[in-house]
Design a protein around this motif. Structure first.
Motif, PDB file in Angstrom:
ATOM      1  N   MET A  23       0.840  -1.203   0.000  1.00  0.00           N
ATOM      2  CA  MET A  23       0.000   0.000   0.000  1.00  0.00           C
ATOM      3  C   MET A  23       0.873   1.251   0.000  1.00  0.00           C
ATOM      4  O   MET A  23       0.614   2.214  -0.725  1.00  0.00           O
ATOM      5  CB  MET A  23      -0.912  -0.004   1.239  1.00  0.00           C
ATOM      6  N   ASN A  24       1.910   1.229   0.812  1.00  0.00           N
ATOM      7  CA  ASN A  24       2.781   2.405   0.926  1.00  0.00           C
ATOM      8  C   ASN A  24       3.611   2.634  -0.334  1.00  0.00           C
ATOM      9  O   ASN A  24       3.738   3.757  -0.816  1.00  0.00           O
ATOM     10  CB  ASN A  24       3.706   2.255   2.136  1.00  0.00           C
ATOM     11  N   LEU A  25       4.173   1.562  -0.847  1.00  0.00           N
ATOM     12  CA  LEU A  25       5.009   1.706  -2.039  1.00  0.00           C
ATOM     13  C   LEU A  25       4.154   2.145  -3.232  1.00  0.00           C
ATOM     14  O   LEU A  25       4.594   2.877  -4.104  1.00  0.00           O
ATOM     15  CB  LEU A  25       5.733   0.385  -2.341  1.00  0.00           C
ATOM     16  N   ASP A  26       2.918   1.689  -3.198  1.00  0.00           N
ATOM     17  CA  ASP A  26       1.969   2.050  -4.245  1.00  0.00           C
ATOM     18  C   ASP A  26       1.741   3.564  -4.252  1.00  0.00           C
ATOM     19  O   ASP A  26       1.762   4.206  -5.289  1.00  0.00           O
ATOM     20  CB  ASP A  26       0.670   1.292  -3.975  1.00  0.00           C
ATOM     21  N   ILE A  27       1.542   4.117  -3.047  1.00  0.00           N
ATOM     22  CA  ILE A  27       1.355   5.575  -2.949  1.00  0.00           C
ATOM     23  C   ILE A  27       2.576   6.307  -3.491  1.00  0.00           C
ATOM     24  O   ILE A  27       2.482   7.341  -4.117  1.00  0.00           O
ATOM     25  CB  ILE A  27       1.115   5.987  -1.475  1.00  0.00           C
ATOM     26  N   GLU A 125       7.948  10.857  -8.649  1.00  0.00           N
ATOM     27  CA  GLU A 125       7.287  11.417  -7.468  1.00  0.00           C
ATOM     28  C   GLU A 125       8.175  11.460  -6.227  1.00  0.00           C
ATOM     29  O   GLU A 125       8.106  12.369  -5.431  1.00  0.00           O
ATOM     30  CB  GLU A 125       6.080  10.530  -7.164  1.00  0.00           C
ATOM     31  N   VAL A 126       8.994  10.454  -6.048  1.00  0.00           N
ATOM     32  CA  VAL A 126       9.699  10.281  -4.774  1.00  0.00           C
ATOM     33  C   VAL A 126      10.743  11.364  -4.533  1.00  0.00           C
ATOM     34  O   VAL A 126      11.564  11.617  -5.366  1.00  0.00           O
ATOM     35  CB  VAL A 126      10.357   8.882  -4.735  1.00  0.00           C
TER      36      VAL A 126
ATOM     37  N   TYR B 213       1.202   4.733   6.127  1.00  0.00           N
ATOM     38  CA  TYR B 213       0.213   4.773   5.055  1.00  0.00           C
ATOM     39  C   TYR B 213      -0.833   5.851   5.312  1.00  0.00           C
ATOM     40  O   TYR B 213      -1.183   6.611   4.412  1.00  0.00           O
ATOM     41  CB  TYR B 213      -0.482   3.411   4.908  1.00  0.00           C
ATOM     42  N   ILE B 214      -1.307   5.925   6.545  1.00  0.00           N
ATOM     43  CA  ILE B 214      -2.320   6.927   6.867  1.00  0.00           C
ATOM     44  C   ILE B 214      -1.788   8.334   6.587  1.00  0.00           C
ATOM     45  O   ILE B 214      -2.450   9.162   5.969  1.00  0.00           O
ATOM     46  CB  ILE B 214      -2.785   6.780   8.334  1.00  0.00           C
ATOM     47  N   GLN B 215      -0.556   8.573   7.027  1.00  0.00           N
ATOM     48  CA  GLN B 215       0.034   9.898   6.793  1.00  0.00           C
ATOM     49  C   GLN B 215       0.173  10.198   5.305  1.00  0.00           C
ATOM     50  O   GLN B 215      -0.247  11.257   4.823  1.00  0.00           O
ATOM     51  CB  GLN B 215       1.409   9.970   7.452  1.00  0.00           C
ATOM     52  N   ARG B 220      -2.014  13.171   0.614  1.00  0.00           N
ATOM     53  CA  ARG B 220      -2.431  13.234  -0.795  1.00  0.00           C
ATOM     54  C   ARG B 220      -3.947  13.304  -0.919  1.00  0.00           C
ATOM     55  O   ARG B 220      -4.487  13.131  -2.003  1.00  0.00           O
ATOM     56  CB  ARG B 220      -1.925  11.988  -1.521  1.00  0.00           C
ATOM     57  N   SER B 221      -4.601  13.519   0.226  1.00  0.00           N
ATOM     58  CA  SER B 221      -6.065  13.594   0.283  1.00  0.00           C
ATOM     59  C   SER B 221      -6.726  12.400  -0.394  1.00  0.00           C
ATOM     60  O   SER B 221      -7.695  12.533  -1.138  1.00  0.00           O
ATOM     61  CB  SER B 221      -6.576  14.881  -0.362  1.00  0.00           C
TER      62      SER B 221
END
Lengths: 126, 412
Positions: A23-27, A125-126, B213-215, B220-221
């Motif tokens: 999930m995090n890497l995806d963001i 992005e990073v 993840y929450i942060q 990024r809304s």
């Protein structure tokens, strides 16, 4: 920097951790693939252009390093590997064997991983 | 000093050296008997302990087995042979003619049947001047002991007193050390401290990544309420994993030795125990298998103690197989009307014959000093026995298998 999406393969038998990491890497703009065992991981490596592998060091019945070594024997285009482990007595092999770019100890943050990922395989992005 | 006395002094010194180098009591007594026989030609010697008013064989390598079988366990008393009498009266007892002397009482013919014609026995007094043992000599001819015999047996008695005293002291020290360690739960806690980091690191990694993840998502809304709620659930689940470990830790670190017996579900007990090591096994690539546990099986026990016993066995199994190529630990339970059997089996290939007794002894460890206290198995054994159960190594199994057998019905 790559023109296409950057594919990270995560290998862990602990699905929970794999999922949230994904999930995090995806963001962060990576595309993640999840493998539950070395067999699945091997299939991904054969069928996709994987840019980085993040793997648990020790899984029941499998050892990440051994897996890495066995792949290395048959392939010379292996993506870089990052290992993480919950062992507090993690053997810090330095210098790392060629092809392994980092060892991380659990618990770890996303930043710990991002710090290791080479710039040329980071999305814009990073 | 006569040449004989000098020789005796030298022989005594040899025996003292055995004691000083912590040789087993059996070996010391054996040498002592050989020393007596060497100094009294024609004699066959025996040393006995006095335990609860009965003779107990110490060592008698030259005496016939049939003879010793009867003497071992024989009550002491007047006219119960030379050793029975010497032990009873505390006085040196001499019989120069077995056929005629009263001291043999009902045993006369039986003793004669072994060809014994004369014998004498010297009591060994302990610290409190009570008879703790006797040194006896048997002859196939009519022998009357002389000054040299007395000098030699006095020396032997003194040596035996020291040997027994040392043995008692050692047992006392061991007992106190065990008490100290068990009551403070140092052994279990020490092992657990090492486990704990492993148990908790994985759930912590999950929680930490959810927080990230929450942060990220919020920045990024992109975070929806639905998603946040799902994550909260996951975090809660993961936190419960940790709090389960902490709860168990709190319970097990308490001294459960004097807890009352209570009905407890064997299934819960095993699962709670596993929460201490599941993660560590997992992280070291050890496959953990537990057979289907009967949820309605309750046993009468001190749950904390029993859990500690199981944990000791699991930790041992882990240490034993960690460097093997094949790593698994299996818990199997079986039950019938009267008993349940819990087997802890690992991928090791069993305990060598030569170690089977040793490993049950306190302070014996095959692990390095930094790793093992040598108390795990002896504590486990003690706990199981206090539960009216039995604890053994299953010698039939091709893998290492420790078996706990517990009564299912309430202990009387």
């Amino acid at each position: 920097m790559k023109s296409r999406e950057i594919n990270i393969l995560i290998l862990d038998d602990e699905i929970e951790l794999m999922r949230v990491l994904c999930m995090n890497l995806d963001i962060m703009g990576f595309n993640c693939m999840l493998a539950n065992n070395t067999k699945e991981a091997k299939a991904y490596l054969e069928n996709y252009e994987i840019d980085l592998v993040i793997s648990d060091l020790i899984m029941p019945g499998a050892n990440g390093i051994n897996f890495f070594q066995s792949l290395k024997e048959t392939s010379n285009t292996l993506p870089p590997f990052i290992f993480y482990s919950g062992l507090s007595d993690l053997p810090l092999i330095k210098p790392y064997p060629e092809g392994i770019i980092g060892f991380i100890q659990k618990p770890f943050s996303l930043e710990d991983i991002l710090n290791i990922i080479p710039e040329d395989i980071k999305p814009l992005e990073v | 000093m006569s040449a004989k006395s000098l020789e005796l002094l030298y022989a005594s010194k040899k025996i003292l050296e055995l004691m000083a180098s912590n040789r087993p009591l059996e070996e010391i007594l054996h040498s002592l008997v050989r020393m007596i026989e060497a100094f009294s030609p024609g004699a066959q010697a025996a040393v006995y302990f006095i335990v609860d008013g009965k003779l107990r064989l110490g060592a008698a390598p030259s005496m016939p087995e049939e003879f010793l079988k009867v003497v071992d366990g024989c009550p002491i008393g007047d006219n119960h042979g030379v050793c029975g009498t010497a032990s009873f009266t505390g006085l040196r007892t001499i019989s120069t003619n077995v056929a005629k002397d009263e001291v043999w009482g009902a045993f006369t013919d039986w003793v004669l049947s072994f060809g014994i014609k004369s014998a004498w026995s010297n009591p060994v007094l302990g610290r409190d001047k009570k008879v703790i043992a006797t040194v006896s000599l048997y002859y196939r001819d009519y022998h009357e002991p002389g000054v040299l015999d007395f000098e030699m047996v006095e020396a032997a008695a003194k040596l035996m007193e020291i040997a027994v005293d040392r043995k008692n002291q050692e047992e006392l020290i061991d007992e106190q050390r065990i008490k100290l360690v068990t009551s403070s739960k140092l052994a279990a806690l020490g092992e657990m401290a090492a486990n704990l980091a492993h148990e908790i690191n994985n759930p912590l990694a999950i929680i930490q990544n959810y927080a990230t993840y929450i942060q990220l998502s919020h920045r990024r809304s992109r975070l929806t309420l639905d998603e946040a709620s799902k994550i909260a659930e996951e975090v809660e689940k993961t936190v419960n994993r940790i709090s389960g470990i902490m709860k168990g830790l709190k319970a097990i670190s308490r001294d459960g030795d004097n807890d009352p017996f209570q009905k407890a579900s064997l299934k819960c007990l095993i699962e709670e125990t596993l929460s201490f090591c599941r993660e560590r096994f997992h992280q070291h690539g050890v496959l953990l298998q537990v057979n289907q546990l009967n949820p309605s099986l309750n046993i009468n026990c001190r749950p904390i103690q029993l859990s500690q016993a199981l944990l000791n066995l699991l930790n041992n199994a882990f240490d034993a197989i960690i460097s093997l190529p094949e790593k698994w630990i299996r818990i199997e339970t079986k039950e019938d009307e009267d008993f349940c059997i819990i087997s802890i089996i690992d991928s090791g290939t069993g305990i060598p014959d030569s170690l089977r007794t040793k490993i049950m002894e306190p302070f014996y460890t095959t692990k390095g000093a930094a790793q093992g206290t040598g108390l795990g198995l002896s504590i486990t054994k003690k706990i199981i026995e206090s539960h009216y159960g039995s604890f053994k190594i299953d010698e039939e199994s091709s893998n290492t298998c420790f078996e706990i057998k517990l009564p299912v019905k309430e202990a009387v």
